[in-house]
Design an enzyme around this catalytic site. Structure first.
Site, PDB file in Angstrom:
ATOM      1  N   ALA A 147       0.804  -1.214   0.000  1.00  0.00           N
ATOM      2  CA  ALA A 147       0.000   0.000   0.000  1.00  0.00           C
ATOM      3  C   ALA A 147       0.842   1.272   0.000  1.00  0.00           C
ATOM      4  O   ALA A 147       0.411   2.303  -0.512  1.00  0.00           O
ATOM      5  CB  ALA A 147      -0.940   0.006   1.196  1.00  0.00           C
ATOM      6  N   THR A 148       2.041   1.206   0.525  1.00  0.00           N
ATOM      7  CA  THR A 148       2.892   2.397   0.487  1.00  0.00           C
ATOM      8  C   THR A 148       3.164   2.759  -0.971  1.00  0.00           C
ATOM      9  O   THR A 148       3.010   3.918  -1.382  1.00  0.00           O
ATOM     10  CB  THR A 148       4.208   2.137   1.241  1.00  0.00           C
ATOM     11  OG1 THR A 148       3.896   1.823   2.603  1.00  0.00           O
ATOM     12  CG2 THR A 148       5.125   3.355   1.198  1.00  0.00           C
ATOM     13  N   HIS A 183      -0.743  -8.023   3.169  1.00  0.00           N
ATOM     14  CA  HIS A 183      -0.466  -8.492   4.530  1.00  0.00           C
ATOM     15  C   HIS A 183      -1.442  -7.986   5.591  1.00  0.00           C
ATOM     16  O   HIS A 183      -1.344  -8.377   6.752  1.00  0.00           O
ATOM     17  CB  HIS A 183       0.987  -8.195   4.920  1.00  0.00           C
ATOM     18  CG  HIS A 183       1.299  -6.772   5.220  1.00  0.00           C
ATOM     19  ND1 HIS A 183       1.470  -6.315   6.499  1.00  0.00           N
ATOM     20  CD2 HIS A 183       1.497  -5.707   4.421  1.00  0.00           C
ATOM     21  CE1 HIS A 183       1.766  -5.027   6.464  1.00  0.00           C
ATOM     22  NE2 HIS A 183       1.789  -4.635   5.215  1.00  0.00           N
ATOM     23  N   CYS A 211       7.509   5.296  18.536  1.00  0.00           N
ATOM     24  CA  CYS A 211       8.896   5.318  18.962  1.00  0.00           C
ATOM     25  C   CYS A 211       9.763   5.855  17.827  1.00  0.00           C
ATOM     26  O   CYS A 211      10.448   5.113  17.156  1.00  0.00           O
ATOM     27  CB  CYS A 211       9.346   3.919  19.338  1.00  0.00           C
ATOM     28  SG  CYS A 211      10.002   3.799  20.991  1.00  0.00           S
TER      29      CYS A 211
HETATM   30  C1  LIG Z   1      -0.479  -0.860   6.546  1.00  0.00           C
HETATM   31  C2  LIG Z   1      -1.030   0.358   5.926  1.00  0.00           C
HETATM   32  C3  LIG Z   1      -0.352   1.009   4.890  1.00  0.00           C
HETATM   33  C4  LIG Z   1       1.000   0.538   4.384  1.00  0.00           C
HETATM   34  O1  LIG Z   1       0.885  -0.677   3.708  1.00  0.00           O
HETATM   35  P1  LIG Z   1       2.167  -1.512   3.261  1.00  0.00           P
HETATM   36  O2  LIG Z   1       1.602  -2.573   2.377  1.00  0.00           O
HETATM   37  O3  LIG Z   1       2.746  -2.056   4.511  1.00  0.00           O
HETATM   38  O4  LIG Z   1       3.099  -0.607   2.547  1.00  0.00           O
HETATM   39  C5  LIG Z   1      -0.922   2.135   4.342  1.00  0.00           C
HETATM   40  N1  LIG Z   1      -2.104   2.599   4.776  1.00  0.00           N
HETATM   41  C6  LIG Z   1      -2.789   2.008   5.778  1.00  0.00           C
HETATM   42  C7  LIG Z   1      -4.091   2.575   6.218  1.00  0.00           C
HETATM   43  C8  LIG Z   1      -2.266   0.871   6.381  1.00  0.00           C
HETATM   44  O5  LIG Z   1      -2.949   0.303   7.373  1.00  0.00           O
END
Ligand SMILES: *Cc1c(COP(=O)(O)O)cnc(C)c1O
Length: 403
Positions: free
Chosen positions: A71-72, A202, A327
């Site tokens: 998602a990043t 994930h 942190c």
């Molecule tokens: C976990 C998360 C992300 C980042 O997702 P990744 O797949 O770890 O890069 C972005 N937005 C939200 C709301 C998330 O919970």
């Protein structure tokens, strides 16, 4: 007993997902972009099936799904890609303050390096923005609105259908980060006026390092500029050899969510409420963070006044949760999300996020309630502040001696 209640950070991969992935490491290992032999065709077939599985969760056409590393990356492609493609039309983007850093940071980058104007809308005490706030912030220069569906820290759901409808009326592209709601809360990209949507493997009992970005192809046809230049994979929006086993795993994880959509989120929400009620009925001065009703089924975030979150977590080190403090390097900063809700630093430092998933059991929840209640009571007994508060002393009136 060891209990995992940090499912908003990541989830255990479902064994059925692992089974689905395994053949794609050792048997069907072709490059999905290889057009000249069966190894490639078989890999491509698996990738296209996964595209259908992901699209089905959100009412999309499989052609509208772009594979990413998570998602990043999906959020980066959506925000920077739209800025690049539509930057000539206007240079204003609207988002809100409790977004994940993977939305906030690309927006800040566009402001600092490319002169975009970004509106970071404030939220109410529950962490909500309204479509009305978005309406007031829209200008002729606005090219993108990016508002998440469910918040990862506090679980609050945003009114994305209303915001999507507004964006449609005004001809502005609407992106939503649905990591926490994909497969858990009903989503329909057409009914909700969504043009771009991010999800991640994930967070839904799929593998790490793989995600999907939905990009609308019709009414309107949305184009993202390229963030990753290379072989022109994924309609030119995201080059790079596809992670076939990961994509198969994400597809399977999406399918499992869809199959259990009618029952699983309800069952998880019931356990979540059992946890919340179990804790809140036995302790005084505990506060639920986020919206009481409009929230994701997995999230329960509670502040325990007069108790420091980090100490509390150490009190039940067999239960994995996360605290309301980030942190960052050396300092312990209170969460920017809780601060945005108006939660004071003290209470933010005393907050714990419990997040549930498919594999959470009632026995684990009951054990957690017992451990949390006992730990809070013990820490409060040791706290002079708690004692003073119990005696009715207004702590704000106390003249503290200088150090
Ligand atoms: C976990 C998360 C992300 C980042 O997702 P990744 O797949 O770890 O890069 C972005 N937005 C939200 C709301 C998330 O919970």
């Amino acid at each position: 007993m060891r209990v995992y209640l940090d499912n908003n950070a990541t989830t255990r991969v479902d064994p059925a997902v692992v089974d689905a992935m395994l053949p794609y490491f050792t048997e069907v290992y072709g490059n999905a972009a290889s057009r000249s032999h069966a190894f490639g065709w078989e890999a491509e077939k698996a990738v296209e099936r996964a595209r259908e599985q992901v699209a089905a969760v959100i009412g999309a056409d499989p052609k509208e799904i772009i594979w990413t590393s998570g998602a990043t990356e999906g959020n980066n492609i959506a925000i920077k890609g739209i800025a690049e493609m539509y930057g000539e039309k206007g240079r204003h983007i609207i988002t809100q303050v409790t977004e994940h850093k993977a939305v906030l940071d690309p927006c800040s980058y566009l402001a600092e390096k490319h002169g975009f104007k970004i509106t970071f809308l404030p939220v109410d005490q529950y962490g909500r923005v309204s479509a009305e706030q978005v309406r007031e912030a829209l200008t002729d220069e606005t090219i993108l609105v990016s508002i998440m569906h469910g918040n990862n820290e506090i679980g609050t759901l945003q009114p994305i259908a209303e915001i999507g409808k507004l964006c449609k009326e005004r001809g502005v592209i609407f992106h939503t980060d649905c990591c926490q709601t994909f497969g858990k809360v009903p989503i329909d990209v057409s009914a909700m006026g969504i043009d771009l949507l991010t999800c991640s493997g994930h967070k839904i009992h799929g593998p790490k390092g793989v995600g999907a970005l939905y990009v609308r192809r019709r009414n309107p046809r949305v184009r993202c500029g390229t963030v990753m230049h290379g072989g022109g994979h994924e309609r030119g929006m995201r080059s790079g050899t596809l992670n076939v086993p990961g994509i198969v795993g994400l597809g399977k994880a999406a399918e499992l969510c869809r199959m259990h959509m009618d029952s699983e989120p309800k069952a998880i929400a019931a356990l979540r409420d059992r946890l919340k009620d179990g804790i809140m009925s036995q302790l005084e001065e505990v506060y639920l963070n986020g919206h009481p009703v409009e929230r994701t089924p997995t999230n329960c975030n509670i502040s325990f006044a007069y108790v420091e979150g980090e100490s509390l977590m150490m009190g039940f080190d067999d239960i994995a949760v996360s605290s309301g403090s980030a942190c960052t390097s050396a300092s312990l900063e209170p969460s920017y999300v809780l601060k945005a809700l108006g939660v004071g630093d003290e209470l933010a430092h005393s907050s714990i996020r419990f997040s549930l998933g498919r594999f959470t059991t009632q026995a684990e929840i009951d054990y957690t309630i017992e451990r949390v209640v006992a730990s809070v009571r013990r820490l409060r007994e040791l706290s002079p502040l708690w004692e003073m508060a119990q005696e009715g002393i207004d702590l704000k009136s106390v003249q503290w001696a200088p150090h």
